[in-house]
Motif scaffolding. Structure first.
Motif, PDB file in Angstrom:
ATOM      1  N   PRO A 705      10.617  -4.320 -30.826  1.00  0.00           N
ATOM      2  CA  PRO A 705      12.062  -4.295 -31.103  1.00  0.00           C
ATOM      3  C   PRO A 705      12.536  -2.996 -31.716  1.00  0.00           C
ATOM      4  CG  PRO A 705      10.926  -5.734 -32.634  1.00  0.00           C
ATOM      5  CD  PRO A 705       9.935  -5.380 -31.584  1.00  0.00           C
ATOM      6  N   SER A 706      11.701  -2.376 -32.559  1.00  0.00           N
ATOM      7  CA  SER A 706      12.113  -1.100 -33.141  1.00  0.00           C
ATOM      8  C   SER A 706      12.232  -0.027 -32.076  1.00  0.00           C
ATOM      9  CB  SER A 706      11.118  -0.676 -34.224  1.00  0.00           C
ATOM     10  OG  SER A 706       9.832  -0.463 -33.656  1.00  0.00           O
ATOM     11  N   LEU A 707      11.282  -0.006 -31.124  1.00  0.00           N
ATOM     12  CA  LEU A 707      11.355   0.964 -30.037  1.00  0.00           C
ATOM     13  C   LEU A 707      12.582   0.688 -29.164  1.00  0.00           C
ATOM     14  CD1 LEU A 707      10.005   3.294 -28.467  1.00  0.00           C
ATOM     15  CD2 LEU A 707       8.779   1.543 -27.146  1.00  0.00           C
ATOM     16  N   LEU A 708      12.829  -0.590 -28.877  1.00  0.00           N
ATOM     17  CA  LEU A 708      13.991  -0.946 -28.064  1.00  0.00           C
ATOM     18  C   LEU A 708      15.295  -0.581 -28.776  1.00  0.00           C
ATOM     19  CD1 LEU A 708      14.909  -2.213 -25.417  1.00  0.00           C
ATOM     20  CD2 LEU A 708      14.848  -4.458 -26.532  1.00  0.00           C
ATOM     21  N   GLY A 709      15.342  -0.794 -30.091  1.00  0.00           N
ATOM     22  CA  GLY A 709      16.533  -0.427 -30.848  1.00  0.00           C
ATOM     23  C   GLY A 709      16.778   1.068 -30.832  1.00  0.00           C
ATOM     24  N   LEU A 710      15.707   1.869 -31.002  1.00  0.00           N
ATOM     25  CA  LEU A 710      15.873   3.317 -30.925  1.00  0.00           C
ATOM     26  C   LEU A 710      16.369   3.739 -29.550  1.00  0.00           C
ATOM     27  CD1 LEU A 710      12.648   4.533 -32.800  1.00  0.00           C
ATOM     28  CD2 LEU A 710      15.000   4.611 -33.637  1.00  0.00           C
ATOM     29  N   PHE A 711      15.858   3.100 -28.530  1.00  0.00           N
ATOM     30  CA  PHE A 711      16.313   3.445 -27.176  1.00  0.00           C
ATOM     31  C   PHE A 711      17.781   3.073 -26.978  1.00  0.00           C
ATOM     32  CE2 PHE A 711      16.966   2.065 -22.748  1.00  0.00           C
ATOM     33  CZ  PHE A 711      16.802   3.284 -22.127  1.00  0.00           C
ATOM     34  N   ILE A 712      18.191   1.917 -27.509  1.00  0.00           N
ATOM     35  CA  ILE A 712      19.590   1.492 -27.366  1.00  0.00           C
ATOM     36  C   ILE A 712      20.513   2.490 -28.060  1.00  0.00           C
ATOM     37  CG2 ILE A 712      21.236  -0.282 -28.057  1.00  0.00           C
ATOM     38  CD1 ILE A 712      19.041  -2.346 -27.545  1.00  0.00           C
ATOM     39  N   LEU A 742      19.070  -9.595 -27.098  1.00  0.00           N
ATOM     40  CA  LEU A 742      19.339 -10.926 -27.631  1.00  0.00           C
ATOM     41  C   LEU A 742      18.125 -11.847 -27.533  1.00  0.00           C
ATOM     42  CD1 LEU A 742      22.971 -11.551 -26.342  1.00  0.00           C
ATOM     43  CD2 LEU A 742      22.235 -11.018 -28.686  1.00  0.00           C
ATOM     44  N   ALA A 743      17.122 -11.456 -26.715  1.00  0.00           N
ATOM     45  CA  ALA A 743      15.903 -12.263 -26.646  1.00  0.00           C
ATOM     46  C   ALA A 743      15.110 -12.205 -27.951  1.00  0.00           C
ATOM     47  CB  ALA A 743      15.037 -11.802 -25.474  1.00  0.00           C
ATOM     48  N   TRP A 744      15.356 -11.192 -28.764  1.00  0.00           N
ATOM     49  CA  TRP A 744      14.670 -11.053 -30.046  1.00  0.00           C
ATOM     50  C   TRP A 744      15.504 -11.702 -31.146  1.00  0.00           C
ATOM     51  CZ3 TRP A 744       9.837  -9.009 -30.321  1.00  0.00           C
ATOM     52  CH2 TRP A 744       9.388  -8.287 -29.215  1.00  0.00           C
ATOM     53  N   PRO A 745      14.892 -12.059 -32.252  1.00  0.00           N
ATOM     54  CA  PRO A 745      15.656 -12.635 -33.364  1.00  0.00           C
ATOM     55  C   PRO A 745      16.695 -11.638 -33.875  1.00  0.00           C
ATOM     56  CG  PRO A 745      13.310 -13.033 -33.645  1.00  0.00           C
ATOM     57  CD  PRO A 745      13.450 -12.082 -32.498  1.00  0.00           C
ATOM     58  N   PRO A 746      17.801 -12.111 -34.431  1.00  0.00           N
ATOM     59  CA  PRO A 746      18.853 -11.199 -34.895  1.00  0.00           C
ATOM     60  C   PRO A 746      18.374 -10.227 -35.967  1.00  0.00           C
ATOM     61  CG  PRO A 746      19.669 -13.453 -34.755  1.00  0.00           C
ATOM     62  CD  PRO A 746      18.202 -13.535 -34.547  1.00  0.00           C
ATOM     63  N   GLU A 747      17.424 -10.687 -36.824  1.00  0.00           N
ATOM     64  CA  GLU A 747      16.963  -9.793 -37.882  1.00  0.00           C
ATOM     65  C   GLU A 747      16.035  -8.703 -37.352  1.00  0.00           C
ATOM     66  OE1 GLU A 747      14.293 -13.417 -37.662  1.00  0.00           O
ATOM     67  OE2 GLU A 747      16.456 -13.016 -37.783  1.00  0.00           O
ATOM     68  N   ALA A 748      15.513  -8.865 -36.135  1.00  0.00           N
ATOM     69  CA  ALA A 748      14.611  -7.870 -35.562  1.00  0.00           C
ATOM     70  C   ALA A 748      15.341  -6.760 -34.838  1.00  0.00           C
ATOM     71  CB  ALA A 748      13.617  -8.542 -34.612  1.00  0.00           C
ATOM     72  N   LEU A 749      16.548  -7.058 -34.319  1.00  0.00           N
ATOM     73  CA  LEU A 749      17.230  -6.067 -33.495  1.00  0.00           C
ATOM     74  C   LEU A 749      18.740  -6.202 -33.688  1.00  0.00           C
ATOM     75  CD1 LEU A 749      16.618  -3.830 -31.462  1.00  0.00           C
ATOM     76  CD2 LEU A 749      16.824  -5.502 -29.629  1.00  0.00           C
ATOM     77  N   GLU A 750      19.403  -5.098 -33.931  1.00  0.00           N
ATOM     78  CA  GLU A 750      20.855  -5.055 -34.138  1.00  0.00           C
ATOM     79  C   GLU A 750      21.534  -4.708 -32.812  1.00  0.00           C
ATOM     80  OE1 GLU A 750      24.435  -5.424 -35.748  1.00  0.00           O
ATOM     81  OE2 GLU A 750      22.565  -5.800 -36.857  1.00  0.00           O
ATOM     82  N   THR A 751      22.561  -5.513 -32.406  1.00  0.00           N
ATOM     83  CA  THR A 751      23.241  -5.311 -31.116  1.00  0.00           C
ATOM     84  C   THR A 751      24.726  -4.989 -31.275  1.00  0.00           C
ATOM     85  OG1 THR A 751      23.692  -7.687 -30.957  1.00  0.00           O
ATOM     86  CG2 THR A 751      21.624  -6.886 -29.973  1.00  0.00           C
ATOM     87  N   SER A 752      25.160  -4.662 -32.462  1.00  0.00           N
ATOM     88  CA  SER A 752      26.603  -4.404 -32.668  1.00  0.00           C
ATOM     89  C   SER A 752      27.076  -3.202 -31.869  1.00  0.00           C
ATOM     90  CB  SER A 752      26.881  -4.200 -34.156  1.00  0.00           C
ATOM     91  OG  SER A 752      26.116  -3.113 -34.653  1.00  0.00           O
TER      92      SER A 752
END
Length: 847
Positions: A705-712, A742-752
């Motif tokens: 999730p951290s890698l995905l968040g950085l990519f987002i 959204l497949a990850w828990p909200p605390e693991a990945l921020e989608t705002s």
């Protein structure tokens, strides 16, 4: 046994004559006597072996024909023959020189004896002539005078028989002395030597006033029988021989107190020699046991011989002296009974000589002879305190010598198991040594200290070798080393098939089947653990050394009687183990720093090496038995895990930056932008798998999730603004990214950020094209079901996997996010025709 001649016989004259003739044919320098030749007397006669060998060598040399030799042999062979003949000649010359030098003194004595015998023979011849003249000049004696002389002749004959018994003992003594010396019966030889000295004194007693002297019997023994003096000169040399050989015999540690008669001298431990590895343990153990046996037997033998155990049990030496002093020893207790080897008498000595019945003619004083011993003198006994002081001094010196020898011998042992085996043997011997408590304690302390030093050295050497090998392996990770860093792939690393080992030939036996399959089993276990060959090479350096140390510790700690030694070993080992763990962590960190500072052209290769280092760090910290086997305490292990954990985080942070920058750089190519989102996400998933964290799901789940968040975040910043032609595609891409997030828990990945971007893109598209068909949200979910296997590392794993029931759809259990709907029905080709019953048996070759 060859007889050693004690007198100059007629047969020896020929040898002397031949030696004299031989001496005239050689140079005068060959007759120079050496000190060794004059040290001890030798026999006058020579053996014929040396002369026979010399004659045979000369005959072989004479038979050589030079012309024939040059005709049959080559030049190198002729030269070799020349060198051989020259060396043979020099050897024969040296042999002749040594032989003549050793016999020089005997030659002088023999020549003197020949001259003396010649003079004696002339005197005898003159005496015979005078006797003949006197008989001729006298008249025939009367019958009465002849009868009166019969009694005198009988008395004279008895005197001659007694004289012959004396001379007979002197003649037999040298041969029997040699026999006793060779049998190492030095006490018997000493007694016989002293008896021969008494007999010689009895023969040389020439007092005319003494009625028992030979002169009073009308016999001048020394003048009429020069053989007596000659024989005594031969016997007198045995004194030094007996002393010398007895001293050498005392150094043989196998001797018992009864065989020695007194304690052996200070024996030095046997020197160890180089031996093959398979015999090293046996040789070292044998040398050590011999050395300590020398010390124990020397001390015990000295106490048995010179130290009394109490008033009722005197020392062995005192009992032997008392037996000589008493006329008829009384029956004693078993503990004070003198051994048969020391219970000697003159009758026992005479009975062992040839023609022992002839010695009955000896006077009673000689047949009952005993050496005079003054029991009250200071030399007849050894004070107890003096004895203990001498033994203590000798024991301390021997322990000092043994300490140095023990250290040298243990250096030849390179295994703790072998060293511990030697220690166990020494401790078992010590319990049966018979030494005093203080002496046993001193030797035990000496053994324990030597074993502690050697085991500590072996462990230190094991750690040092592992350190050198690990540093050498780390140096191969540098891009300049030219070694290609392997990449981890689940398909190639975990699911790759290994060839099954071929069975051994028939008749090899059951033992030949096990090793190949054990190796195959170990390979499969490493494959299931996710260890590639190179990773296993790195980790085996540390794990094998730690396992060896743990095995050694388990072996020595199982001995309950060695707790003190084990504690000392562990106390000396722990600082080295702590330094070793710290060195590993520091070496990994320094190697990582070097790779991070590599130039941009080597950045890709350096990143592969850093990923490999992260796998090494995580395996050592979490999965490897290294920390458990190395024996460090919890504090050191926790500190090591902290260091490797920080190193792992540094490498992963650098890897994330490198991966995201590589992915975002693709957006610079506008022509390919419409086809990039899936390929970029697949590249991110593949990059996550390449970390090799398949068996560490906690790290992998926290990393995705951290890698995905950085990519987002990076992709939202990199998307072009105001390009309406691509708004629909960007809306679909961003919607798919939010669906994936959204497949990850909200605390693991921020989608705002995605929500805001989607709202902007949706309003832009609707303002220009109206309502969106199909719905991007529904399309993203359907797309996720189709790509969930390709992006398996970017989606969270299922929380629970329930086993499917019989007949249920297994695909729904494997695909967590749903089974994708097929666009059209697929008809297999085999359903278009009737299937033959033998169709499954056909072999299809795949290329």
């Amino acid at each position: 046994m060859a007889r050693r001649p004690s007198t100059v016989s007629v047969a020896s004259f020929g040898s002397i004559k031949s030696l004299a003739e031989l001496s005239h044919s050689t140079s005068a320098a060959t007759f120079a006597p050496s000190p060794s030749a004059l040290k001890f007397p030798h026999s006058v006669s020579f053996t014929h072996s040396s002369s026979a060998q010399l004659t045979r060598g000369q005959d072989e040399t004479v038979d050589i024909d030079p012309d024939e030799l040059f005709a049959k042999c080559t030049i190198p062979e002729v030269r070799a023959k020349q060198i051989q003949l020259r060396s043979d000649a020099e050897a024969k010359q040296e042999e002749l020189r040594v032989m003549v030098g050793e016999r020089y003194r005997d030659l002088l004595q023999a020549s003197t004896s020949i001259i003396y015998m010649s003079k004696s023979a002339k005197r005898v011849q003159e005496a015979f002539q005078e006797t003949k003249d006197a008989i001729v000049s006298q008249q025939q004696p009367s019958w009465d005078n002849r009868t009166s002389n019969v009694g005198k002749e009988d008395s004279h004959l008895q005197t001659l028989q007694v004289l012959s018994a004396h001379i007979k003992l002197l003649l037999d003594a040298p041969e029997h002395l040699w026999r006793l010396i060779e049998r190492e019966k030095y006490f018997h030889a000493t007694w016989l030597f002293m008896l021969a000295r008494v007999v010689h004194r009895a023969l040389s007693h020439d007092d005319d006033q003494d009625d028992e002297s030979w002169l009073s019997q009308g016999i001048n023994a020394m003048e009429q029988f020069p053989l007596i003096q000659r024989q005594w000169e031969t016997i007198s040399h045995f004194r030094s021989q007996i002393v010398h050989r007895a001293t050498l015999s005392l150094r043989a540690y196998e001797k018992s107190p009864e065989a020695n008669g007194h304690p052996p001298g200070a024996s030095k431990p046997a020197q160890s020699k180089g031996t093959p590895p398979k015999d090293r343990l046996r040789e070292v153990k044998s040398s050590l046991l011999i050395a300590v046996e020398v010390i124990s037997r020397t001390v015990n033998c000295a106490r048995d011989v010179f130290q009394s155990q109490g008033p009722t049990q005197p020392a062995l030496a005192v009992r032997a002296l008392e037996q000589m002093h008493t006329e008829s020893p009384a029956v004693s207790e078993p503990e004070t009974t003198l051994p048969s080897e020391l219970a000697l008498s003159t009758q026992a000595i005479l009975s062992g000589l040839p023609s022992s019945s002839y010695f009955v003619l000896l006077p009673a004083g000689i047949r009952s002879y005993k050496p005079y011993i003054e029991l009250s003198s200071a030399s007849s006994s050894v004070p107890g305190h003096f004895m203990e002081d001498k033994l203590r001094t000798w024991f301390d010196q021997s322990c000092s010598t043994l300490r140095d020898a023990l250290d040298r011998w243990l250096l030849e042992l390179n295994s703790v198991k072998i060293v511990w085996n030697v220690r166990s043997s020494l401790r078992k011997w010590l319990l049966k040594s018979g030494l005093a408590i203080a002496e046993q304690t001193a030797l035990d302390t000496l053994f324990e200290e030597a074993v502690r030093k050697r085991i500590t050295a072996i462990w230190t050497d094991t750690i040092y070798q592992a350190k050198e090998l690990f540093l050498k392996a780390l140096s191969s990770l540098a891009p300049s080393s030219g070694v290609i860093t392997e990449e981890f792939s689940p398909l190639n690393s975990i699911y790759a098939a290994h060839p099954v080992p071929t069975p051994p030939p028939a008749g090899s036996g059951s033992s030949a089947y096990e090793p190949p399959y054990q190796k195959y089993r170990a390979t499969l276990q490493l494959q299931l653990c996710g260890r590639t060959p190179r990773l296993q090479t790195f980790l085996s350096i540390l794990e094998e050394s730690a396992a060896s140390l743990q095995k050694d510790y388990a072996r020595i700690s199982s001995d309950k009687s060695s707790e003190r030694l084990v504690c000392n070993l562990v106390e000396a080992y722990l600082p080295k183990a702590k330094a070793f763990c710290s060195m590993i962590a520091d070496a990994l960190a320094s190697t990582t720093d070097e790779l991070m500072n590599e130039p941009a052209k080597d950045a890709a290769s350096a990143m592969k090496s850093m990923i490999f280092l992260s796998r090494v760090a995580i395996e050592i910290s979490l999965a490897s038995p290294f920390l458990e086997n190395i024996g460090c305490d919890e504090v050191v292990a926790l500190e090591f895990r902290d260091k490797t954990g920080l190193l792992f985080d540094r490498i992963i942070k650098r890897w994330k930056e490198h991966t995201i920058s590589s992915a975002i750089s693709i957006y610079d190519d506008d022509a390919k932008f419409l086809h990039l989102p899936l390929s970029i996400l697949h590249a991110l998933s593949t990059s996550l798998h390449s970390l090799g964290l398949t068996h560490h799901p906690s790290q992998l789940i926290s990393m995705a999730p951290s890698l995905l968040g950085l990519f987002i975040d990076a992709s939202t910043r990199a998307m072009p603004n105001g390009d309406t032609s691509r708004s629909v595609q960007m809306l679909n891409d961003v919607t798919f990214l939010r669906c994936l997030a959204l497949a990850w828990p909200p605390e693991a990945l921020e989608t705002s950020s995605l929500d805001r971007l989607i709202a902007v893109l949706r309003s832009t598209v609707q303002s220009s094209r109206g309502p969106l068909q199909p719905d991007p949200e529904q399309a993203a979910k359907e797309y996720l079901t189709r790509t969930q296997m390709l992006l398996s590392a970017l989606v969270p794993p299922s929380s629970s996997m329930q086993p499917t029931k019989e007949g249920a759809d297994k695909m729904s259990a494997l695909l967590t996010y749903g089974v994708p709907v097929a666009d059209s029905t697929f008809l297999p080709a085999v359903e278009l025709a009737k299937v033959s019953t033998r169709f499954p048996l056909l072999l299809v070759e795949t290329r």
